[in-house]
Design an enzyme around this catalytic site. Structure first.
Site, PDB file in Angstrom:
ATOM      1  N   ASP A  50      -4.459  10.276   9.740  1.00  0.00           N
ATOM      2  CA  ASP A  50      -3.147   9.792  10.156  1.00  0.00           C
ATOM      3  C   ASP A  50      -2.655  10.426  11.441  1.00  0.00           C
ATOM      4  OD1 ASP A  50      -2.386   7.851   8.160  1.00  0.00           O
ATOM      5  OD2 ASP A  50      -2.502   9.521   6.741  1.00  0.00           O
ATOM      6  N   GLU A  57       0.883  -1.155   0.000  1.00  0.00           N
ATOM      7  CA  GLU A  57       0.000   0.000   0.000  1.00  0.00           C
ATOM      8  C   GLU A  57       0.925   1.210   0.000  1.00  0.00           C
ATOM      9  OE1 GLU A  57      -2.623   0.120   3.424  1.00  0.00           O
ATOM     10  OE2 GLU A  57      -3.374   2.085   2.828  1.00  0.00           O
TER      11      GLU A  57
END
Ligand SMILES: Cc1ncc(COP(=O)(O)O)c(C=O)c1O
Lengths: 265, 395
Positions: free
Chosen positions: A60, A49
């Site tokens: 994040d 990924e």
């Protein structure tokens, strides 16, 4: 997309958990990314990924935020990331590679052009964390037209209907958020995880990969049989960040991925 | 509610937030139909916020521009000193209905943070406010007020340490605790249903102002002007005039006044559509879709995005968007204070500066209604420093 499906099918047959390794494109340097991808795949990562950095990565935590900012500071873009994938393919990497990125850089690139260029570069699918199914129609149409994967998400609080919708819409694999919150290393997996994974499993046959907080072989081992795949990100980037030079960074990837891989069987 | 304003708006969020946003929307719909909720909101707006706020006729400012008459809607006279409290009290009531005691919020100028702190203290909720470190420095009095009002203030060092970064921090916190926490977003930005809910709570400004203006003048104003950061005071003000033959003008922050991609906070003038913080709207972004750094002397306007409804109004031409620079806002800050006895927030000073531009284009005898979104006490230190700097530069 075929490659993603094949990988999950093969691992199901072997009773192994598919290991997805998240790497931020261009971290710490664009020139090292192909090498880090190769190292991960050689050490046993089944799927890569590859993160396209964004200035405002809302999903994040500090680790991936910092890698993204470092990558942006050295000029990493969506276009440069597609070049990385093409180079990785030229270097013989055959594992599926999915691009992870937030909506805006992709929209700016232009979805028609993006999916077209992605297919040409050897990308297998897209993972877009700020794109719920309800906003995903146009993206899905492009993914279908280009035979690429499109991954949607489930969260611990998702209703049965939403889990079903994400599973049904996902092409390639479904991303199962193991916990509330943003990406980051967590010491323990959530105690309610098993029951939640069963709910997701019941929603359909789309391969599912569990991410957020997976950092240790024990985590991977404890998930065996409960999910098709696991995703490791922050822990890998932390290991990369802690190494001193390019060779050390490759070694760090090899070390962590091998130990996680051993726990997939 | 469908969450779309033409091709703008939507809900571009992590799956984790889709459920909580849906829950918020459903509770809001229920609350609107609940006479107890509306009665309590009305009561709090009257007895805690101090509504209705008056409108004030100006006698000097604008008079030299064509003999145009300026009127102000006085949101600076609300409790806590800005329009932000209208939305804070409304959403705090919603949070209580949702059974959520933990409130998180972002703030730029600190006005929203102070409003959230006050509303939470009054209603017995716990507030945590995220604020960029740069903003905390330039709006220090508001940090003290928030703390005194019982809120926890979390300084944010990410990015440019201003409003956008504070919103990022608040959203990340909300993703971590969606079940127990209400995110009390302070403007008409972010994912659906926030742009609609916040606009509706702010629409009291427009409703009052329109009726008051008619009462005083027996006619509608020729133009209505408001500053646009996220765009909540403007959206609330404009909402009452959308079907009227009235020119609607939003004023964005031109910062250094040089246009281009940087040095300002005017996405509606210089930006392009994109997706930021859950919504599709005009943004200041580079060719790769990375969000650009912004600048405005007014922290509440210093933002790379804008509410999606404004993006729609820009495209349809329903509202005109102009800008005022740091310098023009400072001039208006001084002029309104010294000539009319009203000290505006630097954000609101942009609206006044914009209104003077509009007045210049109006026929003699026209009237312009300006939303004075807040008072300027919070800005004294930074405005005086900027004025001094300007004097020194002129020498
Ligand atoms: C006094 C004042 N006016 C205007 C604004 C800008 O916000 P909005 O555009 O949402 O009204 C702020 C934001 O902090 C403010 O404090």
């Amino acid at each position: 997309m075929k490659r993603i499906e094949q990988t999950f099918t093969d691992n199901r047959t072997k009773d192994e958990t598919t290991l997805v390794a998240y790497i931020t494109s261009g971290y710490p340097l664009l020139g090292e990314t192909v090498g880090l991808i190769s190292a991960a795949v050689e050490a046993g990562a089944d799927v890569i990924e590859l993160g396209v950095p964004f200035s405002d990565p809302l999903g994040d935590g500090p680790v991936i935020q910092a890698t993204g900012q470092a990558a942006l500071d050295t000029g990493t873009t969506a276009a440069a990331t597609l070049d990385v994938v093409a180079e990785a393919r030229a270097a013989g990497v055959e594992a599926p590679i999915v691009l992870m990125g937030y909506c805006n850089p992709f929209l700016r690139y232009g979805l028609t052009q993006l999916y077209d260029d992605a297919r040409s570069a050897g990308v297998d699918g897209f993972v877009v964390p700020d794109l719920p199914v309800s906003e995903g129609a146009e993206w899905l149409a492009h993914a279908e037209a280009n035979e690429l994967g499109q991954t949607f998400f489930t969260a611990p609080g998702s209703s049965a209907e939403r889990i079903a919708a994400s599973a049904a819409a996902s092409r390639g694999f479904l991303y199962v958020l193991a916990a509330n919150g943003v990406t980051g290393v967590r010491k323990d997996l959530d105690p309610g995880l098993d029951a939640y994974l069963e709910r997701v499993r019941a929603a359909g046959d789309t391969p599912m990969a569990v991410g957020f907080g997976i950092s240790r072989p024990e985590h991977v081992a404890s998930l065996h049989g409960k999910t098709d795949g696991v995703i490791v990100g922050s822990a890998l980037l932390q290991a990369i960040g802690a190494a001193r030079d390019a060779a050390g960074r490759r070694q760090a990837v090899t070390g962590l991925i091998s130990s996680l891989k051993a726990a997939t069987r | 509610m469908n969450g779309r304003f033409g091709e703008y708006g939507g809900q571009f969020v992590a799956e984790t937030l889709v459920g909580p946003l849906q829950e918020l929307e459903e509770e809001y719909q229920k609350a609107l139909l609940d006479p107890e909720f509306t009665a309590e909101l009305d009561k709090l707006l009257k007895m805690f916020v101090g509504r209705p706020t008056p409108i004030t006729e100006l006698h000097r400012l604008g008079a030299t521009e064509n003999g145009v008459k300026l009127w102000l809607k006085r949101e600076d006279l609300t409790h806590t000193g800005a329009h932000k409290i209208n939305n804070s009290i409304g959403q705090a009531l919603l949070a209580r209905r949702l059974g959520k005691k933990q409130i998180i919020a972002e703030t730029g100028a600190g006005q929203h943070g102070v409003a959230v702190a006050a509303a939470c203290a009054y209603l017995g909720l716990e507030a945590t406010v995220y604020m960029g470190r740069v903003d905390a420095e330039r709006q220090a009095p508001n940090v003290q007020r928030m703390e005194l009002l019982g809120a926890r203030v979390e300084l944010v060092d990410l990015g440019t340490a201003t409003l956008k970064d504070a919103i990022n921090a608040a959203i990340r916190e909300w993703i971590a605790r969606p079940d127990t926490t209400h995110y009390l977003l302070g403007s008409v930005v972010g994912p659906h249903p926030f742009p609609t809910i916040v606009r509706n709570f702010q629409s009291v400004i427009g409703r009052e102002a329109r009726a008051q203006f008619l009462e005083e003048n027996d006619r509608l104003p020729d133009a209505v002007v408001a500053c646009v950061g996220g765009g909540s005071n403007a959206a609330g003000m404009f909402s009452a005039f959308l079907d009227d033959p009235v020119r609607l003008v939003g004023v964005q922050a031109a910062g250094e006044g040089k246009g281009g991609q940087c040095g300002h906070a005017a996405p509606l003038l210089y930006g392009d559509p994109g997706v930021l913080q859950g919504t599709r709207t005009y943004l200041l972004q580079d060719d790769d879709g990375q969000i650009q750094l912004t600048h405005s002397i007014a922290p509440g306007l210093d933002y790379a995005g804008v509410g999606p409804e404004h993006s729609h109004y820009k495209d349809t031409g329903k509202v005109e968007y102009i800008s005022a620079s740091d310098n023009e806002a400072l001039d208006a800050f001084v002029a309104l204070s010294s000539q009319e006895g009203i000290l505006p927030a630097l954000e609101s000073a942009h609206a006044v500066a914009g209104a003077l531009k509009v007045a210049r284009q109006c026929a003699p005898g026209s009237t312009v209604l300006v939303n004075l979104s807040g008072r300027g006490d919070k800005d004294l230190t930074s405005a005086m420093a900027a004025l001094k700097q300007r004097e020194e530069n002129a020498r």
